[in-house]
Design an enzyme around this catalytic site. Sequence first.
Site, PDB file in Angstrom:
ATOM      1  N   TRP A 160       5.232  74.270   0.945  1.00  0.00           N
ATOM      2  CA  TRP A 160       6.059  75.142   0.471  1.00  0.00           C
ATOM      3  C   TRP A 160       6.957  75.101  -0.950  1.00  0.00           C
ATOM      4  O   TRP A 160       7.371  76.358  -1.873  1.00  0.00           O
ATOM      5  CB  TRP A 160       8.238  74.789   0.102  1.00  0.00           C
ATOM      6  N   ASN A 161       5.918  75.036  -1.686  1.00  0.00           N
ATOM      7  CA  ASN A 161       6.015  74.966  -3.135  1.00  0.00           C
ATOM      8  C   ASN A 161       5.628  76.373  -4.178  1.00  0.00           C
ATOM      9  O   ASN A 161       5.703  76.873  -4.806  1.00  0.00           O
ATOM     10  CB  ASN A 161       5.876  74.113  -4.234  1.00  0.00           C
ATOM     11  N   PRO A 185       2.502  77.849   7.332  1.00  0.00           N
ATOM     12  CA  PRO A 185       3.924  78.091   6.667  1.00  0.00           C
ATOM     13  C   PRO A 185       4.506  76.831   6.587  1.00  0.00           C
ATOM     14  O   PRO A 185       4.616  76.202   7.875  1.00  0.00           O
ATOM     15  CB  PRO A 185       4.170  78.943   6.399  1.00  0.00           C
ATOM     16  N   SER A 239       0.619  67.546   0.581  1.00  0.00           N
ATOM     17  CA  SER A 239       0.173  65.619  -0.220  1.00  0.00           C
ATOM     18  C   SER A 239      -0.979  65.044   0.301  1.00  0.00           C
ATOM     19  O   SER A 239      -1.754  64.968   1.559  1.00  0.00           O
ATOM     20  CB  SER A 239       1.705  64.487   0.594  1.00  0.00           C
ATOM     21  N   GLU A 260      -6.489  70.924  -0.154  1.00  0.00           N
ATOM     22  CA  GLU A 260      -6.133  70.781  -1.835  1.00  0.00           C
ATOM     23  C   GLU A 260      -5.101  69.483  -2.145  1.00  0.00           C
ATOM     24  O   GLU A 260      -3.419  70.047  -1.351  1.00  0.00           O
ATOM     25  CB  GLU A 260      -6.164  71.969  -2.507  1.00  0.00           C
ATOM     26  N   CYS A 294       1.077  70.464  -7.932  1.00  0.00           N
ATOM     27  CA  CYS A 294       0.240  69.872  -7.392  1.00  0.00           C
ATOM     28  C   CYS A 294      -0.999  69.701  -9.114  1.00  0.00           C
ATOM     29  O   CYS A 294      -1.190  68.463  -8.678  1.00  0.00           O
ATOM     30  CB  CYS A 294      -1.099  70.107  -6.825  1.00  0.00           C
ATOM     31  N   GLU A 391       3.475  60.541  -8.192  1.00  0.00           N
ATOM     32  CA  GLU A 391       3.223  61.663  -8.184  1.00  0.00           C
ATOM     33  C   GLU A 391       5.163  62.115  -8.341  1.00  0.00           C
ATOM     34  O   GLU A 391       5.526  61.946  -7.021  1.00  0.00           O
ATOM     35  CB  GLU A 391       2.327  62.696  -7.053  1.00  0.00           C
ATOM     36  N   GLU A 468     -11.358  76.502  -4.370  1.00  0.00           N
ATOM     37  CA  GLU A 468     -10.683  77.825  -3.861  1.00  0.00           C
ATOM     38  C   GLU A 468     -10.309  78.910  -5.186  1.00  0.00           C
ATOM     39  O   GLU A 468     -10.120  78.416  -6.387  1.00  0.00           O
ATOM     40  CB  GLU A 468      -8.836  77.268  -3.221  1.00  0.00           C
TER      41      GLU A 468
HETATM   42  N1  LIG Z   1      -3.411  70.119  -4.564  1.00  0.00           N
HETATM   43  C1  LIG Z   1      -2.605  70.753  -4.419  1.00  0.00           C
HETATM   44  O1  LIG Z   1      -2.695  72.282  -4.427  1.00  0.00           O
HETATM   45  C2  LIG Z   1      -1.092  71.237  -3.878  1.00  0.00           C
HETATM   46  C3  LIG Z   1      -0.811  69.489  -3.352  1.00  0.00           C
HETATM   47  N2  LIG Z   1       0.448  69.799  -2.674  1.00  0.00           N
HETATM   48  C4  LIG Z   1       0.922  68.486  -3.128  1.00  0.00           C
HETATM   49  O2  LIG Z   1       1.691  68.404  -1.488  1.00  0.00           O
HETATM   50  C5  LIG Z   1       3.147  67.188  -1.617  1.00  0.00           C
HETATM   51  C6  LIG Z   1       4.324  68.350  -1.722  1.00  0.00           C
HETATM   52  O3  LIG Z   1       4.349  69.172  -0.932  1.00  0.00           O
HETATM   53  P1  LIG Z   1       5.124  69.018   0.301  1.00  0.00           P
HETATM   54  O4  LIG Z   1       5.192  70.725   0.285  1.00  0.00           O
HETATM   55  O5  LIG Z   1       5.959  68.074   0.021  1.00  0.00           O
HETATM   56  O6  LIG Z   1       3.713  68.142   1.121  1.00  0.00           O
HETATM   57  P2  LIG Z   1       3.513  68.222   2.470  1.00  0.00           P
HETATM   58  O7  LIG Z   1       2.367  67.234   2.798  1.00  0.00           O
HETATM   59  O8  LIG Z   1       4.635  66.746   3.267  1.00  0.00           O
HETATM   60  O9  LIG Z   1       3.888  68.962   3.686  1.00  0.00           O
HETATM   61  C7  LIG Z   1       2.434  70.142   3.385  1.00  0.00           C
HETATM   62  C8  LIG Z   1       2.560  70.909   4.702  1.00  0.00           C
HETATM   63  O10 LIG Z   1       2.205  70.142   5.431  1.00  0.00           O
HETATM   64  C9  LIG Z   1       2.823  70.109   6.673  1.00  0.00           C
HETATM   65  N3  LIG Z   1       2.656  68.711   6.797  1.00  0.00           N
HETATM   66  C10 LIG Z   1       3.695  67.788   7.014  1.00  0.00           C
HETATM   67  N4  LIG Z   1       3.090  66.387   7.840  1.00  0.00           N
HETATM   68  C11 LIG Z   1       2.395  67.139   8.878  1.00  0.00           C
HETATM   69  C12 LIG Z   1       2.021  66.481   9.733  1.00  0.00           C
HETATM   70  N5  LIG Z   1       1.551  65.046   9.812  1.00  0.00           N
HETATM   71  N6  LIG Z   1       1.307  67.841  10.400  1.00  0.00           N
HETATM   72  C13 LIG Z   1       0.870  68.697  10.271  1.00  0.00           C
HETATM   73  N7  LIG Z   1       0.651  69.135   9.513  1.00  0.00           N
HETATM   74  C14 LIG Z   1       1.573  68.446   9.137  1.00  0.00           C
HETATM   75  C15 LIG Z   1       4.336  70.463   5.672  1.00  0.00           C
HETATM   76  O11 LIG Z   1       5.206  70.877   7.442  1.00  0.00           O
HETATM   77  P3  LIG Z   1       6.857  71.132   7.207  1.00  0.00           P
HETATM   78  O12 LIG Z   1       6.881  71.952   5.602  1.00  0.00           O
HETATM   79  O13 LIG Z   1       7.236  71.273   8.201  1.00  0.00           O
HETATM   80  O14 LIG Z   1       7.197  69.452   6.724  1.00  0.00           O
HETATM   81  C16 LIG Z   1       3.676  71.763   5.388  1.00  0.00           C
HETATM   82  O15 LIG Z   1       3.294  72.771   5.850  1.00  0.00           O
HETATM   83  C17 LIG Z   1       2.631  66.867  -3.132  1.00  0.00           C
HETATM   84  O16 LIG Z   1       1.698  65.603  -3.332  1.00  0.00           O
HETATM   85  C18 LIG Z   1       1.632  67.894  -3.931  1.00  0.00           C
HETATM   86  O17 LIG Z   1       0.949  67.270  -4.908  1.00  0.00           O
HETATM   87  C19 LIG Z   1       1.240  70.544  -2.755  1.00  0.00           C
HETATM   88  C20 LIG Z   1       0.565  71.864  -3.419  1.00  0.00           C
HETATM   89  C21 LIG Z   1      -0.611  72.295  -3.703  1.00  0.00           C
HETATM   90  O1  LIG Z   2       0.495  74.203  -5.435  1.00  0.00           O
HETATM   91  C1  LIG Z   2       0.346  73.946  -6.154  1.00  0.00           C
HETATM   92  O2  LIG Z   2       0.625  73.570  -7.379  1.00  0.00           O
HETATM   93  C2  LIG Z   2      -0.409  75.560  -6.555  1.00  0.00           C
HETATM   94  O3  LIG Z   2      -2.067  74.857  -6.304  1.00  0.00           O
HETATM   95  C3  LIG Z   2      -0.468  74.665  -7.731  1.00  0.00           C
HETATM   96  S1  LIG Z   2      -1.094  76.536  -9.492  1.00  0.00           S
HETATM   97  O4  LIG Z   2      -2.543  76.489  -8.460  1.00  0.00           O
HETATM   98  O5  LIG Z   2      -0.239  77.058  -8.931  1.00  0.00           O
HETATM   99  O6  LIG Z   2      -2.152  75.721 -10.607  1.00  0.00           O
END
Ligand SMILES: NC(=O)C1=CN([C@@H]2O[C@H](COP(=O)(O)OP(=O)(O)OC[C@H]3O[C@@H](n4cnc5c(N)ncnc54)[C@H](OP(=O)(O)O)[C@@H]3O)[C@@H](O)[C@H]2O)C=CC1
Ligand SMILES: O=C(O)[C@H](O)CS(=O)(=O)O
Length: 490
Positions: A160-161, A185, A239, A260, A294, A391, A468
């Site tokens: 969602w972020n 999404p 996550s 990611e 992240c 985090e 990516e």
């Molecule tokens: N490395 C990167 O580029 C990024 C990393 N993150 C990390 O994600 C975390 C925060 O984002 P957040 O969205 O809360 O992360 P989540 O991992 O909780 O959710 C990410 C996605 O996964 C889905 N999801 C959750 N549980 C399951 C499951 N068991 N099976 C399949 N899909 C699932 C969620 O659906 P739903 O929304 O319906 O729960 C959402 O679409 C932080 O740790 C952040 O660092 C976030 C963005 C970028």
């Molecule tokens: O989901 C995220 O946190 C993004 O990957 C961060 S960025 O790409 O906008 O820096």
Amino acid sequence: MLNHQDLGLQDKQLIKHFSYINGSWHSSELQIDVTNPANGEVIARVANAGVAETELAIKSANDAFKMWSSKSANERAVIMKNWFDLMIQHQDDLARILTLEQGKPIAEAKGEIAYGAAFIEWFAEEGKRIYGDTIPGPSNDKRIIVIKQPVGVVASITPWNFPNAMISRKAAAALAAGCTFVVRPATQTPLSALAMAELAERAGIPAGVFNVVVGDDARGMGEVLTQHPDVDKFTFTGSTAVGKSLISQCATSVKKVSMELGGNAPFIVFNDADIDAAVKGALMSKYRNAGQTCVCTNRIFVQSKVLEDFIEKFTAAVSALTIGDGLIDGINIGPMISSQAVEGVDKLVKESVAAGAKVILGGEIDKAGNAFYQPTILTNVTNDMPIASNEIFGPVSPIISFEDEDEVITMANDTEYGLAAYFYARDIGLIWRVAENLEYGMVGINEGAISNAAAPFGGVKQSGNGREGSKYGLDDYLEIKYLCLGGLDK
Ligand SMILES: NC(=O)C1=CN([C@@H]2O[C@H](COP(=O)(O)OP(=O)(O)OC[C@H]3O[C@@H](n4cnc5c(N)ncnc54)[C@H](OP(=O)(O)O)[C@@H]3O)[C@@H](O)[C@H]2O)C=CC1
Ligand SMILES: O=C(O)[C@H](O)CS(=O)(=O)O
């Protein structure tokens, strides 16, 4: 619930309520309320797709693969360029939709739309440079040839972020490589993804090539996306905990996987740093998206000689941040994604204060509402406190002092994460030693904003695998095929 007129869009057709599968909008009962985190208002209601629609989307992507992959890179690039142009043309509306459902300040949302569109532009061109090789063989009757081919159907789940850019960062590379794409999404932010589908359709992306399935059965839909035999590759942003579960699900059919995941970024200020530049960089890398990225700084390490100077200047800069509804021009800190997210951050702060940390700014839920957390600074923090070892994913800066280079590298690397790191220094020897010794996929040196389409974004350790963006971003969507051409001596 607000009707479309209340959302303030120029093009009201960008608000879509149904999943987009095989080039059509799949109507079903509207069951998911999309709410504005700033005030809890329902801004739209969308249909709740599930396993059946996910399977249909995969079938559509599989059926479309031969047609899409047989187009030339130029043909795909022209269509992708249309998509890029439409994203930019509708930047203001897409940004407004994004802020309404996710909360980030409108200026950041506009930046995300440009950032997301940049991946489409970048990979439309990069797809024309998928080169192969000829390699001198062991004998003159054979020729060794290497070609690269699209992996096939790509399935993805996004967070969602960054509800626009995390989709385009994947879809652009996939489509440019000749793959077809299905994305599920995050439930909280489906509107940005559906608006992208509307513009994909207008751009001429053929039916089945780009599919968006929206539903709250994350687990059930995820099981299909990770285990369906017609899915060739799975890519996830979110996550680390969820990423691990999804990787294991992909193992059943040995799918290509790119992840990611989470981060715990150190931000190190050495004695010879430009302190004003370091303050600016820390502000950018910490408080963007209310700290919900992240790659946000998660721990600020300041060398002892400059500790007081940095704290004074950083506190003054953070105090100037304005908090409120992201639609209001000039707001720097919008709401977090939910009051639950705020409670999680507040818990980390309170636990760390109990362990000896000192709140010198903020540290409370803001009067603006229960989804707003004050921009916060903690001092007297140690690396083992909850605020440093977890985090944060919120607007909190823990400051940890250190004496020497070896000590801070050890502390900075003392985490299972390895996504982004930042440091400010001017001595060239120190810069090279620290850059090489930090165990992270990306390192900002005298820079707090490092994300762009030309750069390889990704982490090491438990922050994920694959990259990516950049020329490296295509590799995850291609298979290398070795051709051995023999009988050439006759
Ligand atoms: N490395 C990167 O580029 C990024 C990393 N993150 C990390 O994600 C975390 C925060 O984002 P957040 O969205 O809360 O992360 P989540 O991992 O909780 O959710 C990410 C996605 O996964 C889905 N999801 C959750 N549980 C399951 C499951 N068991 N099976 C399949 N899909 C699932 C969620 O659906 P739903 O929304 O319906 O729960 C959402 O679409 C932080 O740790 C952040 O660092 C976030 C963005 C970028
Ligand atoms: O989901 C995220 O946190 C993004 O990957 C961060 S960025 O790409 O906008 O820096």
